[in-house]
Design a protein around this motif. Sequence first.
Motif, short mmCIF file in Angstrom:
data_model
loop_
_atom_site.label_atom_id
_atom_site.label_comp_id
_atom_site.label_asym_id
_atom_site.label_seq_id
_atom_site.Cartn_x
_atom_site.Cartn_y
_atom_site.Cartn_z
N GLY A 76 0.93 -1.12 0.00
CA GLY A 76 0.04 0.00 0.02
C GLY A 76 0.74 1.24 0.12
N GLU A 77 0.08 2.39 -0.01
CA GLU A 77 0.91 3.85 -0.18
C GLU A 77 0.29 4.69 0.71
OE1 GLU A 77 1.78 6.92 -3.74
OE2 GLU A 77 -0.05 5.68 -3.82
N VAL A 78 0.99 5.11 1.58
CA VAL A 78 0.36 6.42 2.41
C VAL A 78 0.05 7.39 1.44
CG1 VAL A 78 0.86 7.96 4.31
CG2 VAL A 78 1.56 5.47 4.61
N ARG A 79 -1.13 7.97 1.89
CA ARG A 79 -1.65 9.13 0.87
C ARG A 79 -2.29 9.98 1.76
NH1 ARG A 79 -2.06 8.63 -4.88
NH2 ARG A 79 -3.78 9.92 -4.65
N LYS A 80 -2.65 11.31 1.37
CA LYS A 80 -3.34 12.32 1.95
C LYS A 80 -3.08 12.56 3.22
CE LYS A 80 -5.40 13.36 -1.80
NZ LYS A 80 -4.39 13.31 -2.84
N MET A 81 -1.86 12.58 3.81
CA MET A 81 -1.52 12.90 5.11
C MET A 81 -1.32 14.29 5.29
SD MET A 81 1.71 11.47 7.59
CE MET A 81 1.76 12.14 9.04
N TYR A 82 -2.46 15.17 5.91
CA TYR A 82 -2.36 16.48 6.11
C TYR A 82 -3.03 16.71 7.44
CZ TYR A 82 -1.80 16.96 1.04
OH TYR A 82 -1.33 16.81 -0.29
#
Length: 105
Positions: A76-82
């Motif tokens: 998996g890919e970590v995304r949208k960490m804001y």
Amino acid sequence: MRFRPATNGDQEEIEALVFTILRSYELEPAPDSTDADLADIEGFYFRNGGFFEVLVDEDGAIVGTIAVHRTEKALGEVRKMYLAAPLRGQGWGKRLLDRALDWTR
């Protein structure tokens, strides 16, 4: 502060947070490419076995996001960490990442 799963109903509020943060770094949001996943959060993440949570404040406003997009069965890919600027430097970013890592385990 609490975490909860993101829904398609959160799209506008998530986009506002993400796009504001991107612009603060002089980056342009890309709703037709890089940020297209926000048009259907549930379809892009949950129906593909992924993860997307939001951090909400006491008033229910979204102040942080974290997602994992499954790219393969075991990858998996970590995304949208804001994270909203006022919360930075207080350990909330680590908590966001820990949520995603706990989910992947």
